[in-house]
Write a protein that holds these residues in place. Structure first.
Motif, PDB file in Angstrom:
ATOM      1  N   ASP A 277       0.841  -1.195   0.000  1.00  0.00           N
ATOM      2  CA  ASP A 277       0.000   0.000   0.000  1.00  0.00           C
ATOM      3  C   ASP A 277       0.880   1.249   0.000  1.00  0.00           C
ATOM      4  OD1 ASP A 277      -3.015   0.728   0.395  1.00  0.00           O
ATOM      5  OD2 ASP A 277      -1.936   2.082   1.735  1.00  0.00           O
ATOM      6  N   VAL A 278       0.456   2.285  -0.750  1.00  0.00           N
ATOM      7  CA  VAL A 278       1.261   3.501  -0.896  1.00  0.00           C
ATOM      8  C   VAL A 278       0.681   4.664  -0.103  1.00  0.00           C
ATOM      9  CG1 VAL A 278       2.145   2.825  -3.150  1.00  0.00           C
ATOM     10  CG2 VAL A 278       0.025   4.161  -3.013  1.00  0.00           C
ATOM     11  N   GLY A 279      -0.312   4.418   0.750  1.00  0.00           N
ATOM     12  CA  GLY A 279      -0.859   5.478   1.592  1.00  0.00           C
ATOM     13  C   GLY A 279       0.116   5.867   2.685  1.00  0.00           C
ATOM     14  N   HIS A 280      -0.162   6.997   3.339  1.00  0.00           N
ATOM     15  CA  HIS A 280       0.647   7.454   4.471  1.00  0.00           C
ATOM     16  C   HIS A 280       0.168   6.682   5.697  1.00  0.00           C
ATOM     17  CE1 HIS A 280       3.332  10.357   6.410  1.00  0.00           C
ATOM     18  NE2 HIS A 280       2.453  10.442   7.387  1.00  0.00           N
ATOM     19  N   GLY A 281       0.812   5.535   5.954  1.00  0.00           N
ATOM     20  CA  GLY A 281       0.311   4.572   6.931  1.00  0.00           C
ATOM     21  C   GLY A 281       0.482   5.017   8.365  1.00  0.00           C
ATOM     22  N   LEU A 282      -0.577   4.902   9.147  1.00  0.00           N
ATOM     23  CA  LEU A 282      -0.560   5.293  10.550  1.00  0.00           C
ATOM     24  C   LEU A 282      -0.886   4.116  11.464  1.00  0.00           C
ATOM     25  CD1 LEU A 282      -2.309   8.753  10.125  1.00  0.00           C
ATOM     26  CD2 LEU A 282       0.119   8.327  10.480  1.00  0.00           C
ATOM     27  N   GLY A 283      -2.037   3.479  11.278  1.00  0.00           N
ATOM     28  CA  GLY A 283      -2.444   2.376  12.143  1.00  0.00           C
ATOM     29  C   GLY A 283      -2.837   1.148  11.334  1.00  0.00           C
ATOM     30  N   VAL A 284      -2.823  -0.029  11.990  1.00  0.00           N
ATOM     31  CA  VAL A 284      -3.140  -1.277  11.303  1.00  0.00           C
ATOM     32  C   VAL A 284      -3.754  -2.265  12.283  1.00  0.00           C
ATOM     33  CG1 VAL A 284      -0.808  -2.185  11.704  1.00  0.00           C
ATOM     34  CG2 VAL A 284      -2.180  -3.109   9.824  1.00  0.00           C
ATOM     35  N   ALA A 285      -4.690  -3.056  11.790  1.00  0.00           N
ATOM     36  CA  ALA A 285      -5.234  -4.191  12.539  1.00  0.00           C
ATOM     37  C   ALA A 285      -5.468  -5.341  11.572  1.00  0.00           C
ATOM     38  CB  ALA A 285      -6.521  -3.821  13.261  1.00  0.00           C
ATOM     39  N   VAL A 286      -5.307  -6.547  12.089  1.00  0.00           N
ATOM     40  CA  VAL A 286      -5.403  -7.760  11.291  1.00  0.00           C
ATOM     41  C   VAL A 286      -6.423  -8.679  11.942  1.00  0.00           C
ATOM     42  CG1 VAL A 286      -4.138  -9.774  10.466  1.00  0.00           C
ATOM     43  CG2 VAL A 286      -3.011  -7.542  10.543  1.00  0.00           C
ATOM     44  N   ALA A 287      -7.290  -9.306  11.135  1.00  0.00           N
ATOM     45  CA  ALA A 287      -8.268 -10.254  11.667  1.00  0.00           C
ATOM     46  C   ALA A 287      -8.914 -11.020  10.524  1.00  0.00           C
ATOM     47  CB  ALA A 287      -9.343  -9.541  12.486  1.00  0.00           C
ATOM     48  N   ASP A 288      -9.505 -12.147  10.862  1.00  0.00           N
ATOM     49  CA  ASP A 288     -10.268 -12.944   9.894  1.00  0.00           C
ATOM     50  C   ASP A 288     -11.706 -12.411   9.899  1.00  0.00           C
ATOM     51  OD1 ASP A 288     -11.388 -14.833   8.279  1.00  0.00           O
ATOM     52  OD2 ASP A 288     -10.889 -16.558   9.536  1.00  0.00           O
ATOM     53  N   TYR A 289     -11.928 -11.325   9.165  1.00  0.00           N
ATOM     54  CA  TYR A 289     -13.226 -10.636   9.253  1.00  0.00           C
ATOM     55  C   TYR A 289     -14.347 -11.451   8.633  1.00  0.00           C
ATOM     56  CZ  TYR A 289     -14.158  -9.182   4.410  1.00  0.00           C
ATOM     57  OH  TYR A 289     -14.489  -9.159   3.080  1.00  0.00           O
ATOM     58  N   ASP A 290     -14.023 -12.352   7.686  1.00  0.00           N
ATOM     59  CA  ASP A 290     -15.056 -13.128   7.004  1.00  0.00           C
ATOM     60  C   ASP A 290     -15.070 -14.591   7.432  1.00  0.00           C
ATOM     61  OD1 ASP A 290     -12.605 -13.624   5.870  1.00  0.00           O
ATOM     62  OD2 ASP A 290     -13.195 -13.177   3.810  1.00  0.00           O
ATOM     63  N   ASN A 291     -14.310 -14.911   8.500  1.00  0.00           N
ATOM     64  CA  ASN A 291     -14.324 -16.260   9.090  1.00  0.00           C
ATOM     65  C   ASN A 291     -14.022 -17.362   8.080  1.00  0.00           C
ATOM     66  OD1 ASN A 291     -14.916 -15.436  11.757  1.00  0.00           O
ATOM     67  ND2 ASN A 291     -17.108 -15.308  11.293  1.00  0.00           N
ATOM     68  N   ASP A 292     -13.060 -17.083   7.175  1.00  0.00           N
ATOM     69  CA  ASP A 292     -12.710 -18.097   6.180  1.00  0.00           C
ATOM     70  C   ASP A 292     -11.373 -18.770   6.466  1.00  0.00           C
ATOM     71  OD1 ASP A 292     -10.987 -16.038   5.561  1.00  0.00           O
ATOM     72  OD2 ASP A 292     -11.408 -16.033   3.411  1.00  0.00           O
ATOM     73  N   GLY A 293     -10.774 -18.454   7.626  1.00  0.00           N
ATOM     74  CA  GLY A 293      -9.575 -19.160   8.040  1.00  0.00           C
ATOM     75  C   GLY A 293      -8.266 -18.482   7.738  1.00  0.00           C
ATOM     76  N   ASP A 294      -8.295 -17.250   7.210  1.00  0.00           N
ATOM     77  CA  ASP A 294      -7.052 -16.529   6.997  1.00  0.00           C
ATOM     78  C   ASP A 294      -7.192 -15.082   7.454  1.00  0.00           C
ATOM     79  OD1 ASP A 294      -8.445 -15.281   4.801  1.00  0.00           O
ATOM     80  OD2 ASP A 294      -7.844 -16.961   3.536  1.00  0.00           O
ATOM     81  N   GLN A 295      -6.054 -14.376   7.513  1.00  0.00           N
ATOM     82  CA  GLN A 295      -5.991 -13.067   8.146  1.00  0.00           C
ATOM     83  C   GLN A 295      -6.060 -11.939   7.117  1.00  0.00           C
ATOM     84  OE1 GLN A 295      -5.545 -12.758  11.837  1.00  0.00           O
ATOM     85  NE2 GLN A 295      -6.461 -14.725  11.301  1.00  0.00           N
ATOM     86  N   ASP A 296      -6.999 -11.018   7.330  1.00  0.00           N
ATOM     87  CA  ASP A 296      -7.201  -9.866   6.471  1.00  0.00           C
ATOM     88  C   ASP A 296      -6.616  -8.623   7.151  1.00  0.00           C
ATOM     89  OD1 ASP A 296      -8.945 -11.539   4.703  1.00  0.00           O
ATOM     90  OD2 ASP A 296     -10.213 -11.520   6.475  1.00  0.00           O
TER      91      ASP A 296
ATOM     92  N   LEU B 150     -17.018   3.767  13.448  1.00  0.00           N
ATOM     93  CA  LEU B 150     -17.388   2.387  13.754  1.00  0.00           C
ATOM     94  C   LEU B 150     -18.182   1.824  12.589  1.00  0.00           C
ATOM     95  CD1 LEU B 150     -17.322   0.152  15.969  1.00  0.00           C
ATOM     96  CD2 LEU B 150     -19.602   0.922  16.633  1.00  0.00           C
ATOM     97  N   PHE B 151     -17.780   0.623  12.150  1.00  0.00           N
ATOM     98  CA  PHE B 151     -18.427  -0.042  11.020  1.00  0.00           C
ATOM     99  C   PHE B 151     -18.921  -1.416  11.466  1.00  0.00           C
ATOM    100  CE2 PHE B 151     -15.217   2.829   9.386  1.00  0.00           C
ATOM    101  CZ  PHE B 151     -15.911   3.549   8.412  1.00  0.00           C
ATOM    102  N   ARG B 152     -20.215  -1.670  11.238  1.00  0.00           N
ATOM    103  CA  ARG B 152     -20.802  -2.962  11.597  1.00  0.00           C
ATOM    104  C   ARG B 152     -20.649  -3.940  10.448  1.00  0.00           C
ATOM    105  NH1 ARG B 152     -25.649  -1.620  13.535  1.00  0.00           N
ATOM    106  NH2 ARG B 152     -25.152  -2.116  15.709  1.00  0.00           N
ATOM    107  N   ASN B 153     -20.157  -5.142  10.767  1.00  0.00           N
ATOM    108  CA  ASN B 153     -20.020  -6.217   9.800  1.00  0.00           C
ATOM    109  C   ASN B 153     -21.403  -6.832   9.557  1.00  0.00           C
ATOM    110  OD1 ASN B 153     -19.396  -8.633   8.422  1.00  0.00           O
ATOM    111  ND2 ASN B 153     -17.479  -8.902   9.546  1.00  0.00           N
ATOM    112  N   ASN B 154     -21.838  -6.817   8.307  1.00  0.00           N
ATOM    113  CA  ASN B 154     -23.158  -7.349   7.967  1.00  0.00           C
ATOM    114  C   ASN B 154     -23.161  -8.855   7.750  1.00  0.00           C
ATOM    115  OD1 ASN B 154     -24.284  -4.704   7.969  1.00  0.00           O
ATOM    116  ND2 ASN B 154     -23.498  -4.380   5.881  1.00  0.00           N
ATOM    117  N   GLY B 155     -21.986  -9.491   7.831  1.00  0.00           N
ATOM    118  CA  GLY B 155     -21.914 -10.945   7.714  1.00  0.00           C
ATOM    119  C   GLY B 155     -21.876 -11.457   6.295  1.00  0.00           C
ATOM    120  N   ASP B 156     -21.838 -10.546   5.304  1.00  0.00           N
ATOM    121  CA  ASP B 156     -21.831 -10.958   3.898  1.00  0.00           C
ATOM    122  C   ASP B 156     -20.711 -10.247   3.126  1.00  0.00           C
ATOM    123  OD1 ASP B 156     -22.798  -8.401   3.917  1.00  0.00           O
ATOM    124  OD2 ASP B 156     -24.681  -8.834   2.859  1.00  0.00           O
TER     125      ASP B 156
END
Length: 518
Positions: A83-102, A191-197
């Motif tokens: 990514d070429v943005g001016h990076g400040l913060g980061v978080a990693v998680a399996d947001y879609d529950n498919d077994g890998d990290q986003d 704050l963003f709610r995950n709609n599950g899809d």
């Protein structure tokens, strides 16, 4: 170990010479296993070319694959995470529950969201346009399950409202100096709610999060008031901190003053930057540590139970960093003696600070405080190896077992320098257990789960996070030092939403995988 690792990344914050406020707050990092091979990889955020910058090649974030034995390979281009943005913060998680990290990145400018394809590559997630969140100055990021429906929602702190046209030049003794967040209007968090899809909804205002502007920096999620849901504690720079209390449905009230988390022990606002939580006195309650600016003590908030906290920093033994500027931080057991120590990353804002005050330095040593088992600490930085004697300009940091040998190592992102990679060579005097949680019904990463390990007459507690420290993310695998204990009598996990699983008589010195309901 930096030179031996093969890591040749060099950070930039823009290096414009203009001292834009978005320069000195840059950047965090993430430690996570992106390819599922059991080794923790490193993702460094980077700044971007700003007005006044002069780079031959475009700065990008960088992903390094762990090859084992403290050797790493740059896989940024192959993975698609440059990514070429001016990076400040980061978080990693399996947001879609498919077994890998986003990966979610908070930038100065539009934020970026990358979905893991499960084959070692990443592409822009379908929700990336909504989660770009406009053109703002980002900060700490956390994934959490706000309503315990089994998928992970996203909290993104924001700093101040800044544009190049609004830049406030400052000087001291005729020398240029960095502006303060007090020079700008504060921004509200998102704050963003995950709609599950694979989609999200922006619920910033209706949830209550977006109604409280503040210069946010680091953030961490924990159950502050003991009611079983995930709350959010956010460091604010030169402003009262926030404690967003969840009612269990994803609606929040700000209650830091009531909880004792808004101000320090003297009732003063701090330049709060990094944050972590952990049980520093093994009383079963999660405490909080926050880093701060020079001439302020880092705050150590002891959990008094019932959702109330007291800053005990004057008696906790943290005074030795009073003149330093602190950023990344963790509560972790570095010597496996059954209590959590404190590691702090230090570095100043202005490269000419020594000309302004000859008692201060731009590059500073990091700090390690050893716990006496009762939540009182001793600064042992000067006798903890050559890795703690280095002077750098630290910002974000991550802590994990990089070589899978049973102790906690460290990676520090240094502003406009190479990072620092530190191998833990502490004497082998204690056993250990690492716990990895796999949700079924709860989110797959177990983010928000509370794990308790009882061994040798001591019970230790820890929570699984996605987002912590100074705008960084690390430690999905929970580490417990167990001293001379040869077996864990009981390992108990309370999943988000309330169900509890446990196993008994667990052998030491292993990674224990716990799957919900098994």
């Amino acid at each position: 170990m930096t030179e031996q690792t093969g890591i040749d990344f060099r950070h930039t914050h823009g290096e414009t010479g203009n001292l834009y406020i978005v320069e000195y707050i840059c950047s965090g990092l993430a430690l996570f296993d992106y390819d599922g091979d059991g080794l923790v990889d490193i993702y460094f955020l980077n700044g971007a070319s700003l007005p006044g910058s002069d780079f031959e090649t475009t700065p990008t974030n960088a992903l390094y694959r762990n090859k084992g034995g403290f050797r790493f390979r740059d896989v940024t281009h192959a993975a698609g995470l440059g990514d070429v943005g001016h990076g400040l913060g980061v978080a990693v998680a399996d947001y879609d529950n498919d077994g890998d990290q986003d990966v979610y990145i908070s930038n100065f400018g539009p934020n970026a969201f990358y979905e893991n394809n499960g084959d070692g590559t990443f592409t822009r997630a379908p929700a990336a346009p909504l989660l770009a969140d406009g053109h703002r100055v980002g900060a700490g990021v956390c994934f959490l399950d706000i309503e315990q429906d089994g998928d992970l929602d996203l909290y993104s702190a924001n700093y101040v409202k800044f544009s190049y046209e609004d830049h406030v030049p400052r000087s001291f003794l005729g020398l240029p100096t960095a502006p303060s967040p007090k020079d700008y209007d504060h921004d509200a968090d998102s704050l963003f709610r995950n709609n599950g899809d694979s989609t999200f909804s922006n619920v910033s205002v209706e949830s209550g999060i977006g109604r409280h502007p503040g210069p946010g920096m680091g953030a961490v999620c924990m159950d502050v008031d003991g009611d079983g849901d995930a709350d959010i504690v956010t460091c604010n720079d030169t402003f009262a901190n926030f404690c967003f209390e969840n009612d269990g449905t994803g609606r929040f009230q700000e209650g830091a003053v009531l909880r004792g988390l808004a101000y320090d022990f003297a009732g003063l606002q701090q330049g709060s930057m990094g944050i972590d939580c952990g049980d520093c006195d093994n009383d079963g309650l999660l405490d909080l540590v926050m880093t701060s600016y020079q001439d302020q003590m880092p705050a150590l908030y002891r959990n008094l139970d019932g959702g109330f906290f007291e800053d005990i920093s004057p008696i906790a033994g943290l005074r030795s960093v009073y003149r330093q500027v602190n950023w990344g931080v963790t509560l972790a057991d570095f010597d496996n003696d059954r209590d959590r120590d404190i590691f702090m990353v230090n570095g100043h804002l202005d490269d000419n600070i020594g000309d302004q005050d000859d008692s201060l330095n731009y590059a500073q040593q990091n700090s390690l405080f050893m716990n006496d088992g009762r939540g009182r600490f001793t600064d042992v930085s000067g006798r903890s190896g050559d890795g703690l004697l280095l002077k750098r300009v630290g910002r974000g940091a991550g802590f994990d077992d990089l070589d899978n040998d049973g102790d906690m190592d460290a990676v520090v992102l240094n502003a406009c320098q190479q990072p620092t990679v530190l191998r833990n060579d502490s004497p082998r005097t204690g056993n250990w257990l690492q716990v990895r949680c796999i949700g079924r019904g709860a989110n797959r990463d177990g983010v928000g789960a509370l794990v308790k390990v009882t061994a040798g007459g001591t019970t230790q507690s820890a929570t699984i996070h996605s987002g912590r420290g100074y705008q960084s993310d690390y430690g999905r695998r929970l580490h417990f030092g167990l001293g001379a204990a040869e077996v864990a009598d009981r390992v108990e996990i309370t999943w988000p939403g309330g169900p509890t699983d446990f196993v008994e008589t667990v052998p030491m010195n292993q990674v224990l995988n716990l799957t919900q309901g098994r």
